[in-house]
Design an enzyme around this catalytic site. Structure first.
Site: not given
Ligand code: GFB
Length: 315
Positions: A13-14, A137, A165, A167, A203, A270
């Site tokens: 579903r992602g 992560y 990379t 997405l 940001w 950053d």
């Protein structure tokens, strides 16, 4: 893989999993299996083994993961390392135990060192310190890559690892607290346009550079690699060029049609200065991205307008 092969898409579903499903269907693969997280909690080993025993998938696209943008990663490091280690360990191990012919594991370019030479080659893995905003992560993802490599070496499995990379695209997460920069900017500029807000906050300094790959291209690349590539060497998946966040913000602003000003909030992080991937191996394997960023941005904004009403945006 052939048209009858039983293919499990974990995380269907992602952003990534749903694009893989669409790509497989277009290519006439008809025997797809999938479960929502309510039906199968991939963090539960017993449930995962039961699912593999019942369904006996032959091929697995491992696109289930806990993902998020820079603030989400740095605010919930325990969730990111725990959930990802549990999910990927359960799926990779069950794939081995139940005789899966081939599994594709999705890494991420944040596994490379923060100050890697650019573009980042696959061999730079574990050659320097990680970027602190997404270290937990990244460590989970590195464990997944190493687990595939170890199972291949010890058990003779055919588990491949790809490093996409950054997405974006269809079914992305537009929640402002947890999303990545591109969906966040689409939503911020859209809402500012609708509410005639004079200023949009972006940001950081706007100086970091990122490479963006459209979801449908990523899916096409991973299906191509599943069909044609075997081995323990990592394969980067990217487009070969990057863009500064400031330029990205200006491009999104124009596509959305917002006429106010941009404000850079430098109290926000950053992250990595740059994460451009080297894509020579991918090209040698016969694949290149097709969707230019401008076109992908337009398609994603259209999808956002058609699918996301004010009520179902989470925050
Ligand atoms: O997309 P993003 O959250 O992830 O942020 P990373 C990329 C850059 O955009 C950072 C800036 O410099 C952010 O400060 N940015 C500007 C914004 N405005 C915004 C905004 O409104 N929202 C967000 N999210 N960013 C993630 C990792 O890193 O990339 C993950 O945390 C994963 O682990 C993913 O690797 C692909 O590229 O910095």
């Amino acid at each position: 893989m052939n048209a009858e092969s039983k293919i499990y898409i974990a995380g269907h579903r992602g952003l990534v999993g749903s694009a893989i499903m669409r790509n497989l269907r277009t290519k006439k693969y008809g025997n797809l299996v999938y479960r929502t997280s309510a039906e199968l909690d991939l963090r539960k080993q017993v449930e995962v083994n039961q699912f593999f025993q019942d369904e006996k998938p032959e091929y697995v696209f491992m696109a289930a993961a806990k993902v998020g943008g820079i603030i989400s990663n740095s605010t919930y490091p325990a969730d990111f390392i725990r959930d990802n280690l549990m999910i990927q360990t359960n799926v990779i191990d069950a794939a081995f135990r139940h005789g899966v012919k081939k599994l594709l594991f999705m890494g991420s370019t944040c596994i490379y060192p923060k100050f890697s030479p650019q573009p980042m080659k696959e061999e730079y893995l574990l050659t320097g310190e990680l970027e602190e905003t997404n270290e937990h992560y990244a460590i989970a993802k590195i464990a997944g890559v190493k687990m595939c490599e170890a199972y291949n070496r010890q058990f003779g499995t055919n588990f491949i690892s790809v490093m996409p990379t950054n997405l974006y695209g269809i079914n992305d997460n537009f929640d402002l607290k947890n999303s990545h920069v591109l969906p966040a900017l689409i939503r911020k500029f859209h809402e500012a346009k609708m509410n005639s807000t004079p200023l949009v906050e972006v940001w950081g300094t706007g100086l970091p550079k990122r490479e963006f790959l459209y979801s449908e291209d990523l899916a096409d690349a991973v299906v191509h690699l599943m069909e044609t590539y075997s081995g323990s060497d990592l394969i980067n998946i990217g487009v070969g060029k990057d863009i500064a966040i400031k330029q990205l913000a200006e491009q999104v602003k124009e596509i959305v049609g917002y006429t106010g000003e941009i404000f850079f909030n430098t109290s926000k992080p950053d992250g990595a200065p740059r994460k451009l991937v080297e894509i020579t191996k991918l090209k040698e394997l016969g694949w290149e991205a097709k969707t230019p960023l401008e076109e992908g941005l337009k398609l994603t904004y259209e999808w956002f307008l058609q699918n996301l009403s004010e009520e179902n945006l989470k925050s």
